[in-house]
Design a protein around this motif. Structure first.
Motif, mmCIF file in Angstrom:
data_model
loop_
_atom_site.group_PDB
_atom_site.id
_atom_site.type_symbol
_atom_site.label_atom_id
_atom_site.label_comp_id
_atom_site.label_asym_id
_atom_site.label_seq_id
_atom_site.Cartn_x
_atom_site.Cartn_y
_atom_site.Cartn_z
ATOM 1 N N MET A 76 0.845 -1.178 0.000
ATOM 2 C CA MET A 76 0.000 0.000 0.000
ATOM 3 C C MET A 76 0.893 1.246 0.000
ATOM 4 S SD MET A 76 -2.579 1.455 2.938
ATOM 5 C CE MET A 76 -3.659 0.049 2.914
ATOM 6 N N GLU A 77 0.560 2.184 -0.858
ATOM 7 C CA GLU A 77 1.336 3.421 -0.936
ATOM 8 C C GLU A 77 0.918 4.371 0.178
ATOM 9 O OE1 GLU A 77 1.696 6.956 -4.093
ATOM 10 O OE2 GLU A 77 2.282 4.984 -4.828
ATOM 11 N N THR A 78 1.895 5.083 0.696
ATOM 12 C CA THR A 78 1.653 6.048 1.755
ATOM 13 C C THR A 78 1.571 7.445 1.148
ATOM 14 O OG1 THR A 78 2.966 4.689 3.242
ATOM 15 C CG2 THR A 78 2.575 6.945 3.916
ATOM 16 N N THR A 79 0.599 8.210 1.581
ATOM 17 C CA THR A 79 0.528 9.620 1.202
ATOM 18 C C THR A 79 1.241 10.397 2.300
ATOM 19 O OG1 THR A 79 -1.597 9.288 0.128
ATOM 20 C CG2 THR A 79 -1.010 11.546 0.711
ATOM 21 N N ILE A 80 2.154 11.251 1.889
ATOM 22 C CA ILE A 80 2.921 12.036 2.853
ATOM 23 C C ILE A 80 2.571 13.501 2.653
ATOM 24 C CG2 ILE A 80 5.218 12.649 3.673
ATOM 25 C CD1 ILE A 80 6.196 9.952 2.482
ATOM 26 N N ARG A 91 6.038 14.598 14.230
ATOM 27 C CA ARG A 91 5.985 15.933 14.847
ATOM 28 C C ARG A 91 7.282 16.692 14.592
ATOM 29 N NH1 ARG A 91 3.746 13.419 18.985
ATOM 30 N NH2 ARG A 91 5.650 13.410 20.213
ATOM 31 N N LEU A 92 8.409 16.017 14.766
ATOM 32 C CA LEU A 92 9.705 16.670 14.600
ATOM 33 C C LEU A 92 9.903 17.221 13.193
ATOM 34 C CD1 LEU A 92 12.663 17.315 15.503
ATOM 35 C CD2 LEU A 92 13.240 15.051 14.622
ATOM 36 N N VAL A 93 9.592 16.423 12.194
ATOM 37 C CA VAL A 93 9.896 16.832 10.820
ATOM 38 C C VAL A 93 8.717 17.489 10.119
ATOM 39 C CG1 VAL A 93 11.750 15.151 10.561
ATOM 40 C CG2 VAL A 93 9.446 14.532 9.844
ATOM 41 N N GLY A 94 7.559 17.549 10.802
ATOM 42 C CA GLY A 94 6.400 18.216 10.221
ATOM 43 C C GLY A 94 5.744 17.447 9.101
ATOM 44 N N LEU A 95 5.961 16.136 9.079
ATOM 45 C CA LEU A 95 5.336 15.296 8.061
ATOM 46 C C LEU A 95 4.238 14.459 8.688
ATOM 47 C CD1 LEU A 95 8.475 13.933 6.165
ATOM 48 C CD2 LEU A 95 6.979 15.808 5.480
ATOM 49 N N THR A 96 3.251 14.107 7.881
ATOM 50 C CA THR A 96 2.215 13.184 8.314
ATOM 51 C C THR A 96 2.137 12.071 7.283
ATOM 52 O OG1 THR A 96 0.990 14.994 9.332
ATOM 53 C CG2 THR A 96 -0.213 12.954 8.961
ATOM 54 N N PHE A 97 2.135 10.837 7.755
ATOM 55 C CA PHE A 97 2.066 9.667 6.886
ATOM 56 C C PHE A 97 0.643 9.118 6.942
ATOM 57 C CE2 PHE A 97 6.499 9.128 8.827
ATOM 58 C CZ PHE A 97 7.075 10.003 7.919
ATOM 59 N N HIS A 98 0.012 8.970 5.761
ATOM 60 C CA HIS A 98 -1.351 8.434 5.670
ATOM 61 C C HIS A 98 -1.300 7.158 4.840
ATOM 62 C CE1 HIS A 98 -2.808 12.369 7.037
ATOM 63 N NE2 HIS A 98 -1.999 12.891 6.141
ATOM 64 N N PRO A 99 -1.717 6.001 5.321
ATOM 65 C CA PRO A 99 -2.121 5.742 6.697
ATOM 66 C C PRO A 99 -0.909 5.829 7.611
ATOM 67 C CG PRO A 99 -1.959 3.677 5.510
ATOM 68 C CD PRO A 99 -1.682 4.773 4.512
#
Length: 158
Positions: free
Chosen positions: A1-5, A123-131
């Motif tokens: 599954m591909e992650t949306t970042i 939180r540190l790098v300001g990225l969110t990984f979905h899922p």
């Protein structure tokens, strides 16, 4: 599954509004509540000679302090530079190296995930990984390129 970042950073006008207050707090006796998250990086422009006092979040990574940035001021640190850093209420000289290589930056982010966990690293790098799962290295490298992320690595001058 591909992650949306995705990347989430406060709007620049809000940062510009808050930074003078943060700088004052980090230089004052009231710095302690901010010490585990923020420092002031004093960067001298190579062409202008002006000193920029930049409040940044940092993370301890072994003997280094890591600062993630997408800002152009990092160009002043390319090739290594001695910088002044206000940390825990004291100004000290540190050596700064900029890591702008997307593969290396992505590898450091993955190491942070392994060491500190997914949520802390996001939180540190300001990225969110979905899922909420660790992305593949190639996906993360693509996100580093897309968001123009770099690490500034600060080490003690001995």
């Amino acid at each position: 599954m591909e992650t949306t970042i995705t990347r989430h950073v406060p709007p620049q006008h809000l940062i510009d509004l808050i930074n003078p207050v943060v700088r004052a707090a980090l230089r004052s006796r009231a710095h302690a509540p901010l010490d585990d998250a923020l420092l002031i990086l004093h960067v001298t422009g190579r062409r202008s000679g002006r000193t920029l006092d930049i409040p940044v979040t940092y993370h301890r990574f072994g003997d280094e302090l890591l600062v993630v940035t997408q800002h152009t001021w990092r160009a002043n640190l390319r090739g290594g530079a001695e910088v002044q850093v206000t940390l825990q209420g004291r100004c000290r000289t540190m050596h700064a190296e900029v890591d702008e290589d997307p593969r290396s930056v992505a590898a450091t982010i993955l190491e942070l995930v392994r060491r500190d966990g997914l949520h802390a690293t996001q939180r540190l790098v300001g990225l969110t990984f979905h899922p909420e799962q660790v992305p593949e290295p190639a996906e993360l490298e693509g996100a580093v390129r897309r968001f123009d992320l770099a690490f500034v690595r600060l080490t003690s001058c001995r």
